[in-house]
Design an enzyme around this catalytic site. Structure first.
Site, PDB file in Angstrom:
ATOM      1  CE  LYS A 214    -127.840 104.106 -11.836  1.00 51.10           C
ATOM      2  NZ  LYS A 214    -126.572 103.499 -11.501  1.00 51.10           N
ATOM      3  CG  ASP A 347    -125.124  98.900  -5.853  1.00 52.32           C
ATOM      4  OD1 ASP A 347    -124.659  98.916  -7.011  1.00 52.32           O
ATOM      5  OD2 ASP A 347    -125.036  99.866  -5.073  1.00 52.32           O
TER       6      ASP A 347
HETATM    7  N1  ARG Z   1    -123.828 102.426  -5.178  1.00 50.21           N
HETATM    8  C1  ARG Z   1    -124.543 102.994  -4.071  1.00 50.21           C
HETATM    9  C2  ARG Z   1    -124.007 104.368  -3.749  1.00 50.21           C
HETATM   10  O1  ARG Z   1    -122.822 104.544  -3.776  1.00 50.21           O
HETATM   11  C3  ARG Z   1    -124.459 102.111  -2.875  1.00 50.21           C
HETATM   12  C4  ARG Z   1    -125.398 102.437  -1.785  1.00 50.21           C
HETATM   13  C5  ARG Z   1    -125.364 101.357  -0.794  1.00 50.21           C
HETATM   14  N2  ARG Z   1    -126.070 101.611   0.412  1.00 50.21           N
HETATM   15  C6  ARG Z   1    -127.289 101.235   0.633  1.00 50.21           C
HETATM   16  N3  ARG Z   1    -127.754 101.395   1.829  1.00 50.21           N
HETATM   17  N4  ARG Z   1    -128.029 100.691  -0.242  1.00 50.21           N
HETATM   18  O2  ARG Z   1    -124.758 105.254  -3.482  1.00 50.21           O
END
Ligand code: ARG
Length: 436
Positions: A214, A347
């Protein structure tokens, strides 16, 4: 731990000796289980089988169909009016963690806290119907340790495809940024700059158990660096990273919200771009051309905007979320309609584990049919993980990883939020009384 030459030589010679002295185990009769239900959704063909039966021998499927003969001595699990599906796959989880409070998450918790509670999230995830997950970043190789404990049968959880340490540039999404230069948190570092350091970190990840690499190719939301859309690695660095990963037989998943890092990652040859929030037309064209999967976490925004202020996350982080949330959903629709390959990834870990299936409704709202959303979480995800034929489908030779819901998920995709039965590798994890 350091091995002396002597200890190492004992280790190296001990295993063949031990193997010789073991008496061969008596072959036990295979365990046959038959699972039946009113319907089976087959994402591979995009069809539904009615009066479905799945014959399972030990941990694998041997036959799938309608009106099959139940083998003598088989245990029958009759799920009656339910709908069976292959176990779901989430290609973007952080299964070892879950936020509660900004200050506490950064300054009070140690990797030991995460290691102690990781098994709880693993159980919640599999009970929610996700029998395989890709873990895209955990501290200190906790994801690898958890995967091993699950594979051994010591802990209940999904099959895990771990990445080990996510690779970040200095000041990037995986570095502790925004604090005094004197604030240092000890531990294994995922920070690497320049081709040589990056290649070395890829090698270390592989050495310590990563199945996928990753890279944090661009800025993030939940970290304090200022630019969520900006690139954080050069094209040269990304090219080297993908090349090195490939040498060890590993695919690459790239975190990127911004148009530029998305394009750099695709050009470098990553297998998937994660988030992909601000992808532009050229990025969409490149993704199609390269066959790159997009793994877009289109539920996340709701949870972050509702809960992260309360958890003490600074306004600048919430502002970054507002910058990407809505556009990400519009771009999900646009990219999907343009024919870009999509794999399901949530996520989870940014929001509570076990809620993974809430994303299906958003995928349907933003352009997919329920069948297409299910395909993203089964056959497409398996393809991205390089595990087609093993997971994400129910066919002769695949793992007996299957779930059931009471109603019809093709009519109401939120049925997937209420999984009533889970089997992984032929073992029942949740629900399903057998007839004998
Ligand atoms: N882990 C991701 C980051 O910190 C989360 C993003 C979440 N937001 C979204 N609209 N998908 O960048």
């Amino acid at each position: 731990m350091k091995f002396t030459r002597f200890a190492l030589s004992i280790l190296l010679t001990a295993s063949p000796l031990a193997a010789q002295s073991t008496t061969p185990a008596k072959p036990t009769a295979p365990k046959i289980t038959v699972v039946k239900a009113a319907r089976l959704v087959d994402p591979k063909t995009g069809t539904v089988v009615t009066n479905a039966m799945i014959i399972v021998q030990d941990d694998k499927v041997t036959q799938v169909g309608s009106g099959l003969t139940v083998p003598a001595g088989a245990e029958v699990i009759d799920l009656k009016g339910a709908t069976i599906l292959p176990g779901l796959i989430d290609c973007h989880t952080h299964i070892t963690s879950q936020p509660s409070d900004y200050y506490e998450d950064i300054f009070r918790k140690s990797p030991i806290d995460y290691a102690v509670t990781a098994h709880v999230y693993a159980r919640r995830t599999i009970e929610a119907g996700f029998t395989t997950v890709r873990d895209v970043g955990s501290a200190e190789y906790i994801d690898v340790a958890l995967k091993r404990a699950i594979d051994k049968g010591d802990v209940v959880g999904p099959r895990i495809v771990p990445v080990g340490l996510a690779i970040s540039s200095t000041g990037g999404h995986g570095d502790l940024t925004g604090f005094s230069p004197y604030v240092k948190i000890e531990g294994l570092s995922g920070v690497a700059d320049g081709v040589a350091e990056i290649r070395k970190l890829v090698r270390n990840n592989v050495k310590y158990g990563a199945d996928v690499i990753k890279v944090l190719a661009g800025g993030g939301v939940l970290s304090e660096e200022e630019n969520v859309g900006g690139p954080q690695f050069t094209q040269e660095e990304l090219n080297a990273l993908v090349d090195e990963a490939g040498m060890w037989g590993r695919k690459v998943a790239a975190h990127a919200h911004g148009a530029e890092p998305i394009k750099r990652a695709i050009r470098a040859g990553v297998a998937s771009v994660e988030h992909a929030s601000l992808i532009d037309d050229e990025g969409i064209r490149l993704a199609k051309e390269h066959g790159t999967y997009l793994v877009m976490d289109v539920y996340n925004d709701d949870y972050i905007l509702a809960e992260y202020g309360r958890m003490g996350y600074p306004e600048k982080i919430l502002a970054k979320e507002r910058q990407v949330g809505r556009t990400q959903r519009e771009n999900f629709k646009k990219a999907f309609e343009a024919g870009v390959k999509m794999a399901f990834g949530t996520d989870a870990g940014v929001y509570p584990h076990g809620w993974n299936a809430k994303q299906f409704a958003h995928m349907v709202r933003w352009g997919m049919t329920p069948m297409q959303a299910i395909q993203a979480a089964t056959v497409n995800a398996a393809d991205l993980l390089g595990r087609s034929g093993k997971v994400g489908e129910l066919s002769a030779g695949s793992y007996a990883d299957l779930i059931a819901v009471a109603g019809d998920p093709l009519k109401d995709v939120t049925e997937l939020e209420r999984v009533t039965f889970v089997m992984k590798g032929g073992a029942v994890i949740k629900g399903g009384k057998s007839d004998k």
